[in-house]
Structures are given as C-alpha cells and as structure tokens.
Design an enzyme around this catalytic site. Structure first.
Site, PDB file in Angstrom:
ATOM      1  N   ALA A  95       0.825  -1.219   0.000  1.00 37.97           N
ATOM      2  CA  ALA A  95       0.000   0.000   0.000  1.00 37.97           C
ATOM      3  C   ALA A  95       0.852   1.259   0.000  1.00 37.97           C
ATOM      4  O   ALA A  95       0.388   2.329  -0.362  1.00 37.97           O
ATOM      5  CB  ALA A  95      -0.911  -0.012   1.220  1.00 37.97           C
ATOM      6  N   LYS A  96       2.087   1.147   0.432  1.00 38.05           N
ATOM      7  CA  LYS A  96       3.035   2.276   0.467  1.00 38.05           C
ATOM      8  C   LYS A  96       2.403   3.513   1.097  1.00 38.05           C
ATOM      9  O   LYS A  96       2.499   4.615   0.581  1.00 38.05           O
ATOM     10  CB  LYS A  96       3.585   2.549  -0.932  1.00 38.05           C
ATOM     11  CG  LYS A  96       4.311   1.312  -1.495  1.00 38.05           C
ATOM     12  CD  LYS A  96       5.027   1.561  -2.787  1.00 38.05           C
ATOM     13  CE  LYS A  96       5.835   0.360  -3.246  1.00 38.05           C
ATOM     14  NZ  LYS A  96       5.042  -0.793  -3.701  1.00 38.05           N
ATOM     15  N   ARG A  97       1.775   3.324   2.256  1.00 33.01           N
ATOM     16  CA  ARG A  97       1.132   4.417   2.958  1.00 33.01           C
ATOM     17  C   ARG A  97       2.129   5.169   3.836  1.00 33.01           C
ATOM     18  O   ARG A  97       3.306   4.791   3.921  1.00 33.01           O
ATOM     19  CB  ARG A  97      -0.015   3.869   3.832  1.00 33.01           C
ATOM     20  CG  ARG A  97      -1.118   3.162   3.064  1.00 33.01           C
ATOM     21  CD  ARG A  97      -1.813   4.080   2.080  1.00 33.01           C
ATOM     22  NE  ARG A  97      -3.126   3.575   1.694  1.00 33.01           N
ATOM     23  CZ  ARG A  97      -3.389   2.862   0.591  1.00 33.01           C
ATOM     24  NH1 ARG A  97      -2.431   2.562  -0.248  1.00 33.01           N
ATOM     25  NH2 ARG A  97      -4.628   2.459   0.331  1.00 33.01           N
TER      26      ARG A  97
END
Lengths: 270, 270
Positions: A95-97
């Site tokens: 998700a690379k949040r």
C-alpha cells in the site's frame, strides 16, 4: 504472524517466494469477465494453483482501488479467503502508505484490523512519527521502503549526505524507532549490488524483494548477498507468474511458473 | 479543474481555505451514529455549513479506509456530493500514494477517474517514474509532498546533499518532469520560515498548506512569504473546524470557525 512461523514456512516449503496479486482486468483471461467478481475469482484460482510453492501473497492496493468499491470488495474477499483457507501464508498489503501520526494510525487500523493483513508497506519520507504508529500492532509487520526497484529510485534514494546515501539513512535511522524489531524493508532485486552494504546495516531484518523477473532482477543475485541466518528474504514475483497465460489454463501455467521459481530457491534453503 | 477556476474561486470567496474531511467516528456527535451512513451525513452537514467560506475540501483517505468498505462508500458519496452540488470546489484526495509507473497509473485512475477528484497528494521517495503517471491526466493536479508539517519531517527532508536539503531537491528535480505545470506541493504551515527559499525554487506553483490551527502554524506566517501573483496557496484546516463542537450544533460551529479563518485570509486577497 510471528517471524518464527514465517521461517518455518520457508523451511517447510523450501521457498522464499511471494506472489504479487496485481490484478488488471485488461490482462486476465476473458472468460472470467462474465463472473460476478472476476478479480476475486482470478485470485482464488491463482492461490489454489500456487500456494504449495510460496510463503506469501502480496496484493498491491492500487489495482483494487482503481476499480472503486468493487475493487475494495475483491481485496477484502481475497484477504478473507487467504486468512480462512491458508492462514500459514504471510500476507502483505502493498500500500506504500504513510502520513502524520494520527493518520498513520488510521491506515494501520485499515490494514491490520479491518483487513487483517500480516504486514503493510510504508513510505519513509515523512519520518519517524509517520511510521511508529504501524509498529504498535502486535504480531504485525511494517515493511519500509528502502531501495526500490524502479528507475526513479535514483532521483532521491542515492542522494549522499554525511557520507551516507538516503536509503542507507532510512535503514539506519529506522533501526532506532520504537519496536523496530517489527520492521522489514523493501529492497529491489535490480539493486542486488547494494545488498552487502545493506546487510551490514540491517543484518537481521527480513527484506521484501520485488523486481525479480519482469523487472530484470535475479534470484541468484539476491540470495548471494541478501540471505542471513533466518533466510531473511521474501522474494516477490507478480506479472511473471500471474500472467503466465491469459487462456483457460492460466492457473495451471501460474502454478508451473511458481514451481520453477521455488525450485530455483530450494538450493538456498538449509 | 483549471487553475484559472481555482484562482477565480479564491477571489470570489475571498478565501484560500480548504477543509480537511478527516472523519473519526469517535469524535463526531453521538446522535449521528444511529444514521445509516454517519460519515457521509457528517460530511454533508459540514460542507453545507462551510462551503461559502472555503475553496476546497480534502478528505484524507486513511480515515475512510479504516472503516473498510463502509468507509470507501462514504468517501465515494462525499466526492459525488461535492461534484454534483459544489462543482466549483477544488477537491483533494489526501492519499499520499506513489509506486512504480505501472502501479501509479492505477492509483491515478482510482482518484482521477473512478472517484473524480481534482487532485491527489503523492509521495516523492520513489522518484520521477512514480509521479509522472499522475501528471498525464488533463485538468487534474498532483500535489507532491515537499516539506511536511510533522516532527518526523526532520528525519530525512532536511538531509543536505550537494548543498541542497532533500525537500529542496524534490522541488527542484520535479520541475523538470513531464507536465510539471500540473504539480502542486505540500508545505507544512509549521515550516513557514522556509517559504522564502521555497518560493525562490517554485515561484509559480500552488502550495497546499496543512498544519494551521491544531498543529501550530499561522495564516499570517504562511501568507507573508508564501503568496504569489496568483495567490498560490491552499490553506488547510481539518480538526480545528470539523470538530469545533461535538454536539447538535456541530455544523453551525464549524461554519463559524470557517468564517473566522476566511476573515483572516481576506486581508491577503486583492
């Protein structure tokens, strides 16, 4: 999931393979498009055909969000299916949040509680207080972007400051954050030449390695300098496996591709 | 939306205010919790009470994802409501996404096509090919993280390389990317002392400024060095406005807070 369970899976399956479930409706077999939830049906068949050769699955959230509520539902069904039928698999929400503390807590709840993934990928740009909220969750893992596999990684990740490249600063500084034992790192397979230095900074951490196959990285290159006493590697392939065929035999062909990669990895397992 | 429309809105409303719709079910008035979709009902009331004082709305996706499919539906209803009834408002998906090219295109589709936001926030760590896919969409805007408002911004954003801080490199390099005219930047209000330097690098770009109010930044501080000939500022407040009251009068109180901020901004509009 405990790290020990992950290590046991690696030894049992003789594999470090993770399969990226990046479902693009334009690439999956046409006959699935008539079903009510083609994304989930595709994933289910891929999982059934590959699960004996891999130790984890990694849906990238972009591919689900692009289809709106329908996509989010397919993501939920996919993770529920994995947790119910293959709970031994290590699940990664790619998700690379990352956001200010208060907000990162909401992301952590989304992926660790609502969806119940074992781990989530997180971007480091905003620093310590954007990552630590993820580290508060017991038996959950945060996979921080270190050195990515794409060409754009050269824009900022290699900037040198105080004799250290930016991605090295990310690895080093994050080791001092609360519960850093639960940190893993994304290191692109295309950057295998840096693995020796990386292992000198984070000898014990697990690394999630994308970029094998379609992007050009090799299993041999990654294992040579990336392995540690606990293996310490989760090697991902997405397109190379799930789109091995776009015909009725897609699952079978994906299984064969996964098996071939597992065979290549077996050599490196004790 | 064209930049010209945004500038016209600023002059018409005499405001640069953007309102962050970061809905936390634990903070909203209790009487809303019995409704079928409390998140959307809260947003609708807040929008109705504040829209004459602001030029944009910024839902942060974390707060919606934390509630799963229910949350994603509330986000969709909120943006649909804005686009139908208040199309003049500049809408920002505060999502802080970014991934390898192929995958960033899917995120762009999610926010620009499926949800139909005017803009989305993007993280720069992965470099050029993680951002350019967002810039291909006509009349849509990409808001790149530059210097963020949180404490963790000091971990990496201030690392100096070739006499340039990391966030300065992000501003400078990104100006050379395809369609960089469509780039805006996130600059935290708590970092107003850097605005003079920032304006010397990106004189014409719009800046999204979070961190006024709850986080400690001031409108005066931001305007002093941040304004340009087109105003060039979108000043965000979230908690300070939407949680002005947690009683039945919450919308009215939010309206009053928004009005007070608009009044403070009016001084800086021609």
């Amino acid at each position: 999931m405990d790290i020990q369970n992950l290590i046991q899976q690696i030894e049992k399956k003789r594999s470090m393979l993770c399969i990226g479930l990046d479902v693009d409706l334009e690439k999956i077999p046409k006959h699935l498009l008539n079903l009510e939830d083609p994304i989930f049906e595709f994933n289910k068949k891929i999982i059934e055909a590959t699960q004996e050769y891999c130790i984890g699955y990694k849906p990238n959230t972009a591919f689900y969000e692009a289809y709106g509520i329908k996509g989010w539902k397919a993501l939920k069904k996919t993770i529920d299916y994995l947790n119910e039928f293959y709970p031994e698999q290590f699940t990664i929400a790619d998700a690379k949040r990352g956001d200010i503390g208060n907000t990162s807590t909401m992301y952590a709840k989304a992926f660790f509680e609502d969806l119940n993934f074992d781990s989530v990928t997180v971007a480091p740009y905003m620093g310590r207080d954007s990552v630590e909220p993820f580290l508060k969750f017991d038996k959950k893992h945060t996979i921080l972007l270190g050195l990515t596999s794409n060409q754009g990684s050269e824009d900022f990740q290699f900037l040198k400051s105080n004799d250290m490249l930016l991605f090295e600063s990310v690895l080093r500084k994050s080791q001092a954050w609360a519960n850093s034992k639960q940190l893993m790192y994304v290191i692109g397979a295309t950057k295998a030449s840096h693995l020796k230095t990386i292992r000198s900074i984070i000898p014990e951490s697990f690394l999630l390695i994308p970029g094998v196959g379609a992007q050009g990285g090799s299993i041999k290159g990654v294992c040579e300098f990336g392995l540690n006493d606990n293996y310490g590697l989760i090697i991902n392939s997405s397109r190379g496996i799930i789109y091995a065929s776009n015909q009725e035999d897609f699952a079978e062909k994906a299984g064969l591709k996964a098996k071939a990669m597992q065979k290549e990895m077996e050599y490196y397992i004790k």
